[in-house]
Scaffold this active site. Sequence first.
Site, mmCIF file in Angstrom:
data_model
loop_
_atom_site.group_PDB
_atom_site.id
_atom_site.type_symbol
_atom_site.label_atom_id
_atom_site.label_comp_id
_atom_site.label_asym_id
_atom_site.label_seq_id
_atom_site.Cartn_x
_atom_site.Cartn_y
_atom_site.Cartn_z
ATOM 1 N N GLN A 92 -10.109 5.646 -1.023
ATOM 2 C CA GLN A 92 -9.387 4.436 -0.627
ATOM 3 C C GLN A 92 -9.695 3.310 -1.614
ATOM 4 O O GLN A 92 -10.863 3.049 -1.922
ATOM 5 C CB GLN A 92 -9.797 4.011 0.792
ATOM 6 C CG GLN A 92 -8.972 2.849 1.328
ATOM 7 C CD GLN A 92 -9.297 2.516 2.779
ATOM 8 O OE1 GLN A 92 -10.230 3.086 3.369
ATOM 9 N NE2 GLN A 92 -8.538 1.606 3.356
ATOM 10 N N HIS A 98 -3.160 2.212 5.088
ATOM 11 C CA HIS A 98 -1.821 2.623 4.648
ATOM 12 C C HIS A 98 -1.726 4.135 4.772
ATOM 13 O O HIS A 98 -2.661 4.863 4.444
ATOM 14 C CB HIS A 98 -1.530 2.177 3.214
ATOM 15 C CG HIS A 98 -2.643 2.438 2.264
ATOM 16 N ND1 HIS A 98 -3.782 1.652 2.203
ATOM 17 C CD2 HIS A 98 -2.823 3.416 1.351
ATOM 18 C CE1 HIS A 98 -4.599 2.133 1.302
ATOM 19 N NE2 HIS A 98 -4.054 3.203 0.769
HETATM 20 P P1 AMP Z 1 -5.453 4.308 -1.766
HETATM 21 O O1 AMP Z 1 -6.062 4.793 -3.057
HETATM 22 O O2 AMP Z 1 -5.283 5.360 -0.722
HETATM 23 O O3 AMP Z 1 -6.164 3.064 -1.256
HETATM 24 O O4 AMP Z 1 -3.966 3.913 -2.123
HETATM 25 C C1 AMP Z 1 -3.585 2.665 -2.623
HETATM 26 C C2 AMP Z 1 -2.200 2.853 -3.161
HETATM 27 O O5 AMP Z 1 -1.612 1.578 -3.332
HETATM 28 C C3 AMP Z 1 -2.159 3.557 -4.516
HETATM 29 O O6 AMP Z 1 -1.385 4.743 -4.402
HETATM 30 C C4 AMP Z 1 -1.511 2.517 -5.427
HETATM 31 O O7 AMP Z 1 -0.654 3.092 -6.388
HETATM 32 C C5 AMP Z 1 -0.763 1.649 -4.438
HETATM 33 N N1 AMP Z 1 -0.516 0.283 -4.867
HETATM 34 C C6 AMP Z 1 -1.388 -0.573 -5.448
HETATM 35 N N2 AMP Z 1 -0.805 -1.769 -5.662
HETATM 36 C C7 AMP Z 1 0.475 -1.657 -5.204
HETATM 37 C C8 AMP Z 1 1.582 -2.549 -5.150
HETATM 38 N N3 AMP Z 1 1.515 -3.818 -5.617
HETATM 39 N N4 AMP Z 1 2.754 -2.087 -4.628
HETATM 40 C C9 AMP Z 1 2.846 -0.827 -4.179
HETATM 41 N N5 AMP Z 1 1.830 0.059 -4.190
HETATM 42 C C10 AMP Z 1 0.657 -0.352 -4.700
#
Ligand code: AMP
Length: 112
Positions: A92, A98
Amino acid sequence: MTADCLFCRIVAGEVPAKPVLETDTVLAFHDINPQAPTHVLVIPKEHFPAAGDMDPATAGEVLRVAHLVAKAEGVAEDGYRLVFNTGRNGGQTVFHVHCHVLGGRQLNWPPG
Ligand code: AMP
Ligand code: ZN
């Protein structure tokens, strides 16, 4: 609203996102760095750090909307994966819960 939280800022409209679906309590938008042909994030509008912090109604709405997203993106029939990365070892990076909705290709198991 948690001022220093990226996804709270997306909910507030302060950071742009490509929306897919929205309900009263949940927002779905495209991941900025997609790992599959379909890669959408479903978040509660209220700030909860991780999956286990959500109340049951919110958790249920996130799952309901995740399936609506899969249908809207055309991947529900062939199948898709829902992922909640949780904590450091879980990978995460954004500490506003999410649900990743991944589909559009054969997904490997176990993940790397
Ligand atoms: P996690 O590693 O499970 O916390 O996932 C976070 C996710 O958020 C990753 O897949 C990123 O690519 C995505 N992410 C980060 N910044 C943004 C943003 N501004 N808009 C859309 N997705 C994002
Ligand atoms: Zn937040």
